[in-house]
Design a protein around this motif. Structure first.
Motif, short mmCIF file in Angstrom:
data_model
loop_
_atom_site.label_atom_id
_atom_site.label_comp_id
_atom_site.label_asym_id
_atom_site.label_seq_id
_atom_site.Cartn_x
_atom_site.Cartn_y
_atom_site.Cartn_z
N SER A 191 -4.71 3.00 -2.99
CA SER A 191 -5.80 2.44 -3.79
C SER A 191 -5.88 0.94 -3.52
O SER A 191 -4.87 0.28 -3.44
CB SER A 191 -5.54 2.65 -5.27
N GLY A 192 -7.08 0.45 -3.41
CA GLY A 192 -7.28 -1.00 -3.27
C GLY A 192 -7.23 -1.49 -1.84
O GLY A 192 -7.53 -2.63 -1.56
N MET A 193 -6.81 -0.62 -0.92
CA MET A 193 -6.69 -1.04 0.48
C MET A 193 -7.99 -0.75 1.20
O MET A 193 -8.36 0.40 1.39
CB MET A 193 -5.57 -0.24 1.13
N GLN A 194 -8.67 -1.80 1.55
CA GLN A 194 -9.95 -1.61 2.21
C GLN A 194 -10.07 -2.54 3.38
O GLN A 194 -10.53 -3.67 3.24
CB GLN A 194 -11.09 -1.95 1.23
N PHE A 195 -9.62 -2.10 4.52
CA PHE A 195 -9.99 -2.86 5.68
C PHE A 195 -9.88 -2.05 6.96
O PHE A 195 -9.26 -1.01 7.00
CB PHE A 195 -9.24 -4.18 5.79
N GLU A 196 -10.51 -2.59 7.95
CA GLU A 196 -10.64 -1.91 9.22
C GLU A 196 -9.50 -2.33 10.13
O GLU A 196 -9.30 -3.49 10.38
CB GLU A 196 -11.96 -2.29 9.88
#
Lengths: 220, 220
Positions: free
Chosen positions: A86-91
């Motif tokens: 949760s909370g991890m959003q990156f490419e």
């Protein structure tokens, strides 16, 4: 090597957790140059390198890359399982930089274990903190820039002065020349080495890619 | 507001864990401009903002700053407790950007809870993943985006935070937030002014065309 040896926390797990991990882990191989993880579209799972080398990098909208970190033998990557955090959003892109063999623990399996075990959740925490620290360090280099240029410039100048690409010099001496700290210089030299710019041995720094080391100086 | 309301996971904790958290939490205030956390020398603990605003930033060896993120009401910061996270090694400064009231959960208390509770360990994980994502985003901005977009984005965000189009901020401060140089910021602001996007007076930057300033962000 036994699968269990790749988990520093193995002995803290109970028999059932060990069995879940062992039985769910997949053995995979990737040829040099293969992309094994493509940003948030993918959710590969926890990746553990058995042999070879992986490279994690960030990709700009117009196709520029920057290497975030390398995964060598026994290194574990949690960010390839970002979907389960949760909370991890990156490419993040991960490619095999050499022919690579690795284990995958599927994301749902690892997520279940994390949710039920404080030991595993804290292990995940540590993996993430380590990568976070590396990325912060890299960002500081990129922002404050000066030191990589100063070290690159120093090495090239020394090479010219001494008439050789194999410099007999300690990290301490370089640090002293630049008014920096030995640890900081060591870290930068290791980064240069991982980029293939230099080769470090005890007491020497060998310039292996003069062109690209020089390019560092031009980059504004 | 009740202390428990600051923890989205409160109801998943048992009575004893709740009691440990509640009884150990310290109420603190800091005047605008106060540094409450100074890199790895400090280990403040988990910080939860009650009112006001905190700014987390990175500091270069020669004193340049770049803002990493802001903490607003109800935001929680784990990185001020980096000492208790294995593998977490980086320097982070936190200052009160306004008069701020906050709770601190001491690092040893939180570490014990993390070690014994999967729920809390996963909560810590999520807090870290969120900050990690923000920092990755910022790094991508710095690497891939031109400064005009970063300044436009910064002005619009400030305007939103402050609830006004007339920002009381110096070019030096903007430069510090973005890890840039004052002269570069001034030049860009003058360009924005000549385009009718902002109006510059001594000590303020007024956004005069929010729409077109926002358009800068979309343009790839």
């Amino acid at each position: 090597m036994e699968f269990s040896n790749y988990f520093p926390i193995w002995d803290k797990l109970d028999a059932q957790q060990q069995e879940v991990l062992r039985s769910s882990a997949l053995e995979r191989t990737a040829k040099k140059g293969t992309l094994i993880h493509r940003g948030s579209m993918d959710c590969l799972g926890l990746v553990i390198v058995v042999s070879g080398r992986l490279r994690a990098y960030s990709l700009s909208p117009d196709g520029k890359e920057v290497t975030l970190y390398r995964l060598l033998e026994r290194d574990t990557c949690l960010l390839s399982a970002a979907c389960m955090m949760s909370g991890m959003q990156f490419e993040l892109m991960i490619e095999a930089e050499r022919d690579t063999a690795f284990y995958i623990v599927p994301p749902d399996v690892f997520k279940n274990l994390m949710n039920s075990s404080a030991v595993i959740a804290n292990y995940a925490n540590e993996l993430m903190a380590t990568r976070f620290s590396e990325v912060m360090w890299l960002m500081e280099q990129i922002m404050w820039k000066s030191l990589d240029k100063r070290i690159a410039g120093f090495l090239l100048e020394e090479s010219l002065l001494e008439g050789t690409k194999i410099l007999k010099i300690t990290h301490e001496q370089i640090a002293n020349h630049l008014g920096s700290a030995r640890e900081v210089v060591t870290r930068m030299l290791k980064y240069f080495q991982s980029e293939g710019l230099v080769r470090i041995t005890r007491g020497t720094v060998e310039i292996t890619d003069e062109k690209r080391l020089g390019d560092l100086l031009d980059d504004e």
